[in-house]
Motif scaffolding. Structure first.
Motif, PDB file in Angstrom:
ATOM      1  N   THR A  31       0.853  -1.311   0.007  1.00  0.00           N
ATOM      2  CA  THR A  31       0.018   0.106  -0.026  1.00  0.00           C
ATOM      3  C   THR A  31       0.797   1.205   0.005  1.00  0.00           C
ATOM      4  O   THR A  31       0.381   2.307   0.396  1.00  0.00           O
ATOM      5  N   ARG A  62      -0.390  -0.560  -4.630  1.00  0.00           N
ATOM      6  CA  ARG A  62      -1.641   0.459  -4.539  1.00  0.00           C
ATOM      7  C   ARG A  62      -1.361   1.387  -3.427  1.00  0.00           C
ATOM      8  O   ARG A  62      -1.918   1.409  -2.402  1.00  0.00           O
ATOM      9  N   ASP A  72      -8.248  -1.452   1.069  1.00  0.00           N
ATOM     10  CA  ASP A  72      -9.603  -1.494   0.563  1.00  0.00           C
ATOM     11  C   ASP A  72      -9.690  -2.512  -0.458  1.00  0.00           C
ATOM     12  O   ASP A  72     -10.812  -3.231  -0.563  1.00  0.00           O
ATOM     13  N   VAL A  73      -8.804  -2.488  -1.415  1.00  0.00           N
ATOM     14  CA  VAL A  73      -8.839  -3.345  -2.566  1.00  0.00           C
ATOM     15  C   VAL A  73      -8.636  -4.932  -2.026  1.00  0.00           C
ATOM     16  O   VAL A  73      -9.416  -5.774  -2.600  1.00  0.00           O
ATOM     17  N   SER A  77     -11.762  -8.356  -2.015  1.00  0.00           N
ATOM     18  CA  SER A  77     -11.062  -9.187  -2.760  1.00  0.00           C
ATOM     19  C   SER A  77     -11.905 -10.611  -2.497  1.00  0.00           C
ATOM     20  O   SER A  77     -12.103 -10.879  -1.117  1.00  0.00           O
ATOM     21  N   THR A  83      -5.305 -12.984  -3.178  1.00  0.00           N
ATOM     22  CA  THR A  83      -4.838 -11.476  -2.917  1.00  0.00           C
ATOM     23  C   THR A  83      -4.708 -11.472  -1.519  1.00  0.00           C
ATOM     24  O   THR A  83      -5.349 -11.564  -0.560  1.00  0.00           O
TER      25      THR A  83
END
Length: 318
Positions: A31, A62, A72-73, A77, A83
């Protein structure tokens, strides 16, 4: 099909999926931007996990919002083990720092294992500030009458900020906070004499320390760093002072336990690798693998600790 048979079929299906995992590449979401301490560690672990899991682990940067965009991704997921999140102590800080988050850290993630603990180090530019020790710095700062020292940070609420705010509170020194847009410009400001002190992750200032451009006065962890054995822990001078950063691997909530356990065992093997130990040590990091259960208990103790530091700093993010 009866309910019991249905549950049995689902359990068998889940076990089969865990046995087959991983059957394709895994994505590790970092991140923060490429090149920083979290990214460097993430890539080291990802590279070594390939040998343990038989599949490549690809780093996906990200960055943004203090780590919240990437988190948040991962939170949204599929919980299938493909992930993963390179979590850091910043994600715990964000719970208190942000009024709202797009995810629930405690509910949306499955703890897998911690990776390492990382010290911040208090550094000055010896060309502009002539003090030889932490005690001398404290005495010098307290004796200033008509001016203040400035401390640089990578932004409000970052580990730079919380480390220095805690130091200010424990010494009674009123240093001025000068936030920059990231650690690199903050370090550049110190090198240029724009500010007088910074509390930065060791890996980010170590080359400048080794080159003699910056002088370390203390590390923020409980114990001294093996890379700077002559530099005291700040807690040696200010009993009770400790700000320890960390990074870890997490998965989306609901990831099958068999997959979590398999991944945890692989991480522990990677952390025991002499090459990994050496490279982490070169960054000033101390390997620290935990089981998922230990990691979960650790998080529970970290949340109130970092909340206290955020409150002390007065930091807030939108």
């Amino acid at each position: 099909m009866t309910l019991a048979l249905l549950y049995g079929a689902l359990a068998l299906q889940g076990a089969a999926a865990a046995d087959a995992w991983p059957s394709k590449p895994i994505k590790l979401v970092v991140t923060f931007p490429p090149g920083g301490s979290t990214d460097v560690t993430g890539r080291l672990i990802a590279d070594k996990l390939r040998g343990e899991l038989g599949q490549s682990v690809v780093v996906d940067n990200r960055a943004g919002a203090g780590g919240n965009i990437g988190a948040d991704v991962v939170a949204k997921s599929p919980p299938d083990g493909y992930t993963l999140l390179m979590a850091t102590s910043s994600h715990i800080t964000n719970i208190s720092l942000y009024k709202t988050l797009p995810y629930d850290f405690m509910k949306d993630f499955e703890p897998v294992s911690t990776i390492a603990f990382i010290p911040n180090v208090m550094v000055i530019n010896p060309s502009f500030l002539k003090v030889g020790s932490l005690q001398e710095f404290i005495a010098y700062a307290k004796n200033l009458k008509d001016t203040k020292l400035n401390f640089a940070t990578g932004g409000s609420g970052t580990s730079y900020h919380l480390s220095n705010a805690t130091f200010n509170a424990m010494t009674g020194i009123d240093m001025e906070h000068i936030p920059y847009k990231g650690g690199a410009p903050a370090v550049t400001a110190l090198l240029g004499g724009e500010v007088q002190v910074i509390f930065a992750p060791l890996i980010e200032v170590l080359p400048h320390i080794q080159a003699g451009k910056l002088k370390p006065l203390g590390v923020t962890t409980r114990n001294r760093s093996s890379l700077l054995p002559d530099v005291p822990a700040i807690g040696e001078v200010l009993p009770g002072y400790e700000v320890a950063l960390w990074n870890a691997i997490m998965a989306p909530a609901g990831t099958p336990k068999d997959i979590v356990d398999k991944l945890d065992k692989a991480i522990l093997k990677v952390l025991a690798d002499p090459d990994v130990k050496k490279k982490l040590a070169e960054q000033g990091s101390d390997p620290s693998g935990k089981t998922p259960e230990e990691f979960k208990a650790f998080i529970a103790t970290e949340i109130p600790k970092w909340a206290k530091l955020v409150k002390l700093s007065g930091a807030q993010a939108e």
